[in-house]
Design a protein around this motif. Sequence first.
Motif, PDB file in Angstrom:
ATOM      1  N   LEU A 120      42.104   5.920 -70.050  1.00  0.00           N
ATOM      2  CA  LEU A 120      41.172   5.393 -69.043  1.00  0.00           C
ATOM      3  C   LEU A 120      41.908   4.982 -67.769  1.00  0.00           C
ATOM      4  CD1 LEU A 120      38.721   3.246 -71.180  1.00  0.00           C
ATOM      5  CD2 LEU A 120      38.219   5.372 -69.966  1.00  0.00           C
ATOM      6  N   PHE A 121      42.986   4.252 -67.926  1.00  0.00           N
ATOM      7  CA  PHE A 121      43.753   3.797 -66.777  1.00  0.00           C
ATOM      8  C   PHE A 121      44.327   4.976 -66.000  1.00  0.00           C
ATOM      9  CE2 PHE A 121      47.205   1.644 -64.522  1.00  0.00           C
ATOM     10  CZ  PHE A 121      46.586   0.460 -64.132  1.00  0.00           C
ATOM     11  N   TYR A 122      44.821   5.980 -66.735  1.00  0.00           N
ATOM     12  CA  TYR A 122      45.446   7.142 -66.110  1.00  0.00           C
ATOM     13  C   TYR A 122      44.423   7.977 -65.322  1.00  0.00           C
ATOM     14  CZ  TYR A 122      48.134  11.433 -65.592  1.00  0.00           C
ATOM     15  OH  TYR A 122      48.763  12.523 -65.084  1.00  0.00           O
ATOM     16  N   PHE A 123      43.277   8.252 -65.919  1.00  0.00           N
ATOM     17  CA  PHE A 123      42.290   9.107 -65.257  1.00  0.00           C
ATOM     18  C   PHE A 123      41.407   8.362 -64.269  1.00  0.00           C
ATOM     19  CE2 PHE A 123      43.220  11.902 -68.912  1.00  0.00           C
ATOM     20  CZ  PHE A 123      43.586  13.022 -68.188  1.00  0.00           C
ATOM     21  N   TRP A 158      45.395   0.584 -51.450  1.00  0.00           N
ATOM     22  CA  TRP A 158      45.149   0.198 -52.831  1.00  0.00           C
ATOM     23  C   TRP A 158      45.424   1.364 -53.793  1.00  0.00           C
ATOM     24  CZ3 TRP A 158      45.035  -4.600 -54.186  1.00  0.00           C
ATOM     25  CH2 TRP A 158      44.634  -5.572 -53.262  1.00  0.00           C
ATOM     26  N   ALA A 159      45.237   2.587 -53.323  1.00  0.00           N
ATOM     27  CA  ALA A 159      45.515   3.758 -54.162  1.00  0.00           C
ATOM     28  C   ALA A 159      46.997   3.829 -54.524  1.00  0.00           C
ATOM     29  CB  ALA A 159      45.081   5.034 -53.458  1.00  0.00           C
ATOM     30  N   ALA A 195      51.100   0.932 -60.319  1.00  0.00           N
ATOM     31  CA  ALA A 195      50.702   0.204 -61.528  1.00  0.00           C
ATOM     32  C   ALA A 195      50.679   1.125 -62.750  1.00  0.00           C
ATOM     33  CB  ALA A 195      49.337  -0.440 -61.320  1.00  0.00           C
ATOM     34  N   GLN A 196      50.422   2.398 -62.549  1.00  0.00           N
ATOM     35  CA  GLN A 196      50.436   3.337 -63.662  1.00  0.00           C
ATOM     36  C   GLN A 196      51.842   3.484 -64.238  1.00  0.00           C
ATOM     37  OE1 GLN A 196      48.449   6.950 -62.439  1.00  0.00           O
ATOM     38  NE2 GLN A 196      46.477   6.088 -63.010  1.00  0.00           N
ATOM     39  N   PHE A 197      52.854   3.469 -63.381  1.00  0.00           N
ATOM     40  CA  PHE A 197      54.229   3.523 -63.875  1.00  0.00           C
ATOM     41  C   PHE A 197      54.554   2.263 -64.671  1.00  0.00           C
ATOM     42  CE2 PHE A 197      54.523   6.662 -60.524  1.00  0.00           C
ATOM     43  CZ  PHE A 197      55.291   7.644 -61.115  1.00  0.00           C
ATOM     44  N   VAL A 198      54.145   1.119 -64.139  1.00  0.00           N
ATOM     45  CA  VAL A 198      54.376  -0.160 -64.831  1.00  0.00           C
ATOM     46  C   VAL A 198      53.653  -0.154 -66.175  1.00  0.00           C
ATOM     47  CG1 VAL A 198      54.002  -2.649 -64.705  1.00  0.00           C
ATOM     48  CG2 VAL A 198      54.754  -1.404 -62.672  1.00  0.00           C
ATOM     49  N   MET A 199      52.413   0.321 -66.188  1.00  0.00           N
ATOM     50  CA  MET A 199      51.635   0.380 -67.421  1.00  0.00           C
ATOM     51  C   MET A 199      52.308   1.292 -68.443  1.00  0.00           C
ATOM     52  SD  MET A 199      49.184   2.663 -69.048  1.00  0.00           S
ATOM     53  CE  MET A 199      48.945   3.735 -67.678  1.00  0.00           C
TER      54      MET A 199
END
Length: 104
Positions: A37-40, A62-63, A69-73
């Motif tokens: 979900l976070f990735y897509f 913000w994008a 944030a995706q790398f951190v996640m």
Amino acid sequence: MNKNEIDYSKAAASPAFQQLLKRKRAFIVPMTVFFLLFYFLLPIMTSYFTFLNQPAAGAISWAWLFAVAQFVMTWTLCILYTKKADQFDRMANDFKKEIGGVES
């Protein structure tokens, strides 16, 4: 059946093995759903909404923050899984001792 042979049907039905599978599933399924979900969410949101194009700090939108944030996640989930996998490995080794398998 030889003394050293393992009855895999009996082992798979044992409460210890079922508990291991249940705990793994309870961790892996929610983490996978969250990751996907976070990735897509980023490509979907940037395709259909414009608020991610607004500046967050200077020229950084913000994008861009969402992308970072995706790398951190990803790193966070990898660390969490590594720690949790140690617990699963200990449970699996205990189970193998219980059924007479060799510890790896």
